[in-house]
Design an enzyme around this catalytic site. Structure first.
Site, short mmCIF file in Angstrom:
data_model
loop_
_atom_site.label_atom_id
_atom_site.label_comp_id
_atom_site.label_asym_id
_atom_site.label_seq_id
_atom_site.Cartn_x
_atom_site.Cartn_y
_atom_site.Cartn_z
N TYR A 244 1.05 -1.16 -0.61
CA TYR A 244 0.32 0.26 0.16
C TYR A 244 0.88 1.43 -0.49
O TYR A 244 0.16 2.63 -0.40
CB TYR A 244 -1.12 -0.24 0.95
CG TYR A 244 -1.95 -1.04 1.11
CD1 TYR A 244 -1.61 -1.61 0.19
CD2 TYR A 244 -2.82 -1.12 2.65
CE1 TYR A 244 -3.03 -2.79 0.01
CE2 TYR A 244 -3.24 -2.65 2.19
CZ TYR A 244 -3.77 -3.00 1.99
OH TYR A 244 -4.75 -4.08 1.56
N ASN B 18 -6.45 -13.53 -0.02
CA ASN B 18 -6.42 -14.03 -1.27
C ASN B 18 -5.44 -15.39 -2.08
O ASN B 18 -5.97 -16.02 -3.41
CB ASN B 18 -5.76 -12.87 -2.67
CG ASN B 18 -6.08 -11.96 -2.15
OD1 ASN B 18 -6.96 -11.62 -3.13
ND2 ASN B 18 -5.21 -10.66 -2.23
N PRO C 10 -18.14 -3.14 -6.02
CA PRO C 10 -17.59 -2.06 -7.24
C PRO C 10 -16.73 -1.14 -6.83
O PRO C 10 -16.16 -0.35 -7.28
CB PRO C 10 -18.49 -2.39 -8.41
CG PRO C 10 -19.53 -2.16 -7.56
CD PRO C 10 -19.48 -3.46 -6.60
N SER D 34 -13.43 4.72 5.24
CA SER D 34 -14.06 6.81 5.04
C SER D 34 -13.32 7.11 5.65
O SER D 34 -12.57 7.02 5.67
CB SER D 34 -15.40 6.01 5.76
OG SER D 34 -15.94 7.21 5.46
N PRO E 235 -16.27 11.11 8.73
CA PRO E 235 -16.10 10.70 10.08
C PRO E 235 -16.91 9.96 11.32
O PRO E 235 -17.61 9.88 11.74
CB PRO E 235 -15.48 12.40 10.66
CG PRO E 235 -14.81 13.21 10.02
CD PRO E 235 -15.51 12.78 8.38
N GLU E 236 -18.37 10.64 10.18
CA GLU E 236 -19.67 11.08 10.66
C GLU E 236 -19.62 9.05 9.87
O GLU E 236 -20.24 8.38 10.44
CB GLU E 236 -20.93 11.59 9.81
CG GLU E 236 -20.89 11.40 8.65
CD GLU E 236 -20.00 12.45 8.13
OE1 GLU E 236 -19.99 12.82 6.71
OE2 GLU E 236 -18.99 13.11 8.46
N GLN F 154 -20.90 5.62 11.58
CA GLN F 154 -21.82 4.49 11.20
C GLN F 154 -21.64 3.35 10.88
O GLN F 154 -22.31 2.33 11.27
CB GLN F 154 -22.17 5.29 10.05
CG GLN F 154 -23.64 6.61 10.16
CD GLN F 154 -23.99 6.68 8.23
OE1 GLN F 154 -23.44 6.83 7.58
NE2 GLN F 154 -25.15 7.71 8.57
#
Length: 322
Positions: free
Chosen positions: A52, A170, A222, A275, A278-279, A283
């Site tokens: 990464y 994998n 996707p 994500s 922050p929200e 969630q």
């Protein structure tokens, strides 16, 4: 590791949070801050990899949180992955040491073989992470290194205290079975692509019966690959807008993302969403506050079309999943 996130006990005896923060495609400029904010939001598992190219920044975020007293090292679960160029047993520890230095820790909680593919070794000082570079321009160059030899090198690093648990990513069922036959330390985790378009029920059943915990990546289908302009992903309806997922989300007053994560969790699968908002971090963590019904599962099962977005056949006709 977190009062509000259930843990999964691995076959190694260690506890792994059932939801973590995926570090794939985190930009170097923002990765440290994103990891730090995720820790503040209650995340304790961070799923990274040598490939990464952001382990230094991930380590910065973790170190900042530790230095500020938000968490202790033992409260953080760090996953990394051995890249293809380092499968030769004499190179495994070299790669791990680079990861440890970048993350600024003296051990990782989980170290996975990223793909069952051995590329030619590329010295770290020549190119890191090497990606698809094998020392010969754009040509793929392979090494004849059996998976079990790489695994034995990882087992030694567990004994040395540099790794808590080891696993694979994998891997198809036949390779996992072969590894289970020869391993002294059984793989604790199998990380695979898993979403309603690619449900892999037989692989998951086999692994779980063998005591191998499944971690799902690309839980939103996707979505991540659309961001990379991948043709298959661009031509596939997003799960967030799929009528089936939207209807189930509306029934529980949840987001489609929460439904997708809960669907995996109820199958006994750990998840590692990412994500930038922050929200959404908060969630996503609430995935364990409701239960899908048998009817919900039956509807989602109808979406399975065996559609894989991360397939090494696309790289160089590498036949892992054929």
């Amino acid at each position: 590791m977190s009062a509000s996130i259930p843990d999964i006990k691995l076959s190694s005896g260690h506890l792994m949070p059932s939801i973590g923060f995926g570090c794939w495609k985190l930009a170097n400029a923002t990765a440290g801050e994103q990891v730090y904010q995720a820790i503040k939001a209650g995340y304790r598992l961070f799923d990274g990899a040598e490939d990464y190219g952001n382990e230094k920044e991930v380590g910065d975020g973790v170190k900042r949180a530790i230095d500020e007293g938000l968490v202790k090292r033992e409260e953080i679960f760090l996953t990394s992955k051995l890249w293809n160029n380092y499968h030769d047993p004499k190179n495994v520890e070299t790669a791990l040491n680079k990861t440890l230095a970048d993350l600024k820790v003296d051990y990782v909680d989980l170290f996975l073989i990223h793909f069952p593919i051995a590329f030619k070794f590329v010295p770290i000082e020549e190119k890191y992470p090497p990606g698809f570079y094998c020392g010969d321009g754009n040509n793929f160059v392979y090494e004849d290194v059996p998976i079990l030899e790489t695994w034995k090198a990882l087992e030694k690093l567990v004994a040395a205290g540099k790794i808590k648990s080891i696993g694979v990513s994998n891997f198809p069922g036949a390779l996992l079975l072969d590894l289970l036959r020869g391993a002294t330390i059984k793989p604790a985790v199998l990380q695979v692509e898993h979403h309603p378009y690619l449900q892999q029920p037989k692989l998951i059943e086999f692994a779980q019966k063998a005591g191998v915990t499944i971690t799902a990546y690309s839980s939103f289908g996707p979505q991540s690959f659309v961001e990379m302009n991948q043709g298959r992903a661009l031509n596939t309806p997003t799960l967030f807008a799929h009528d089936t997922i939207k209807a189930i989300a509306a029934k529980y007053n949840k987001t489609p993302a929460e439904v997708l994560l809960r669907w995996a969790a109820q199958r006994g699968i750990a998840v590692i969403p990412k994500s930038n908002l922050p929200e959404r971090l908060v969630q996503n963590r609430s995935f364990n506050t409701f239960d899908l019904t048998k009817e919900d599962f039956e509807e989602i099962a109808k979406l399975d079309i065996g559609l894989r977005f991360n397939d090494p056949w696309d790289w160089d006709n590498i036949p892992i999943f054929v």
